[in-house]
Design an enzyme around this catalytic site. Sequence first.
Site, PDB file in Angstrom:
ATOM      1  N   PRO A 164       0.820  -1.159   0.066  1.00  0.00           N
ATOM      2  CG  PRO A 164      -0.076  -1.172   2.215  1.00  0.00           C
ATOM      3  CD  PRO A 164       0.704  -2.150   1.209  1.00  0.00           C
ATOM      4  CD  GLU A 167       0.839  -5.306  11.070  1.00  0.00           C
ATOM      5  OE1 GLU A 167       1.189  -3.948  10.393  1.00  0.00           O
ATOM      6  OE2 GLU A 167      -0.203  -5.884  11.193  1.00  0.00           O
ATOM      7  NE  ARG A 203      -9.002  -6.359 -20.216  1.00  0.00           N
ATOM      8  CZ  ARG A 203      -9.373  -5.440 -21.056  1.00  0.00           C
ATOM      9  NH1 ARG A 203      -8.557  -4.433 -21.400  1.00  0.00           N
ATOM     10  NH2 ARG A 203     -10.645  -5.401 -21.544  1.00  0.00           N
ATOM     11  CG  ASP A 253     -10.969  -2.059 -22.660  1.00  0.00           C
ATOM     12  OD1 ASP A 253     -12.126  -1.800 -22.887  1.00  0.00           O
ATOM     13  OD2 ASP A 253     -10.172  -3.063 -22.679  1.00  0.00           O
TER      14      ASP A 253
HETATM   15  N1  SAM Z   1       1.667  -2.831   7.557  1.00  0.00           N
HETATM   16  C1  SAM Z   1       1.704  -2.541   6.204  1.00  0.00           C
HETATM   17  C2  SAM Z   1       1.759  -1.101   5.895  1.00  0.00           C
HETATM   18  O1  SAM Z   1       0.837  -0.240   6.798  1.00  0.00           O
HETATM   19  O2  SAM Z   1       2.248  -0.646   4.782  1.00  0.00           O
HETATM   20  C3  SAM Z   1       0.398  -3.382   5.450  1.00  0.00           C
HETATM   21  C4  SAM Z   1       0.717  -4.730   5.582  1.00  0.00           C
HETATM   22  S1  SAM Z   1      -0.533  -5.507   4.791  1.00  0.00           S
HETATM   23  C5  SAM Z   1      -1.863  -5.771   5.927  1.00  0.00           C
HETATM   24  C6  SAM Z   1      -0.228  -7.007   4.309  1.00  0.00           C
HETATM   25  C7  SAM Z   1       0.444  -7.094   2.665  1.00  0.00           C
HETATM   26  O3  SAM Z   1      -0.958  -6.906   1.735  1.00  0.00           O
HETATM   27  C8  SAM Z   1       1.374  -6.197   2.468  1.00  0.00           C
HETATM   28  O4  SAM Z   1       2.681  -6.471   2.575  1.00  0.00           O
HETATM   29  C9  SAM Z   1       1.160  -5.961   0.780  1.00  0.00           C
HETATM   30  O5  SAM Z   1       1.792  -7.228   0.195  1.00  0.00           O
HETATM   31  C10 SAM Z   1      -0.349  -6.095   0.591  1.00  0.00           C
HETATM   32  N2  SAM Z   1      -1.128  -5.154   0.576  1.00  0.00           N
HETATM   33  C11 SAM Z   1      -2.259  -4.629   1.223  1.00  0.00           C
HETATM   34  N3  SAM Z   1      -2.779  -3.403   0.731  1.00  0.00           N
HETATM   35  C12 SAM Z   1      -2.103  -3.415  -0.240  1.00  0.00           C
HETATM   36  C13 SAM Z   1      -2.334  -2.420  -1.457  1.00  0.00           C
HETATM   37  N4  SAM Z   1      -3.398  -1.337  -1.465  1.00  0.00           N
HETATM   38  N5  SAM Z   1      -1.928  -2.650  -2.747  1.00  0.00           N
HETATM   39  C14 SAM Z   1      -1.000  -3.680  -2.775  1.00  0.00           C
HETATM   40  N6  SAM Z   1      -0.574  -4.510  -1.903  1.00  0.00           N
HETATM   41  C15 SAM Z   1      -1.403  -4.182  -0.872  1.00  0.00           C
END
Ligand code: SAM
Length: 243
Positions: A89, A116, A154, A169
């Site tokens: 994220p 995490e 795609r 698209d």
């Molecule tokens: N503690 C992290 C932070 O606050 O940045 C978030 C960890 S999340 C619970 C667990 C995993 O989900 C991350 O390591 C990532 O691989 C994935 N993830 C969660 N949200 C995401 C998003 N919006 N885009 C891409 N990957 C995401």
Amino acid sequence: MKFHVLTLFPDMIRDGFQTSITGRAVEKGLLSLETVNIRDFSVNKHNRVDDYPYGGGAGMVMQAEPVCRAYESVAARLSAAPRVLYMSPQGKVFDQRMAEELAKEQELVFLCGHYEGIDERVLEEIVTDEVSIGDYVLTGGELPALVIMDAVSRLLDGVLHNEESAEFDSFHDNLLEYPQYSRPEEWRGKKVPAILLSGHHANVERWRREQSLLRTRNRRPDLLETANLTEEDKKFLAKAEDL
Ligand code: SAM
């Protein structure tokens, strides 16, 4: 295109990808998918791959060594160093432009976090791109990896049956797509726009372009700032202020 996915949940990736259009593309040999279970590279006798975070705090962190070994098991078989996309994220937000850029690669490695997240040290060692699918937090990187793989797939030659589908698209030219209609001509009193039944190809194309322009202006005006607009498009938008 070859996708390699480093994950704790390979079934989720395989089940999600090997259905429908992407599944057909794998069967036809246009794409290949390899899933690598990070747990197979655990260095712990209980097969654990996570541990408590240094400094305290909630949750568990995926350890560096199993992730690195999982990556090395893939990299050892590739001739060139691949792009390694960590789903996060905190990454650059994925969009159609990024999909187009990634579609030019021969191989892509996806790294899916859980809990995490992943020990920062291995991210520094192996990750080339940190990519987010939006400003919200999911439980793992598997759905983001599937989203990106789908959007990239795609765009590859032969994956869609109708070559035109990807061309018009939403987000092509940075515009949203025009509205679509199918049979019957009248449904519950609502008629298909007459122009679509006219058989006049040029008029249909112009109408669709104008609908794209209006939709983009009304729903996503931010996209218009970087859209590829012709002089005719600009004149239409200037005249269509009330539409
Ligand atoms: N503690 C992290 C932070 O606050 O940045 C978030 C960890 S999340 C619970 C667990 C995993 O989900 C991350 O390591 C990532 O691989 C994935 N993830 C969660 N949200 C995401 C998003 N919006 N885009 C891409 N990957 C995401």
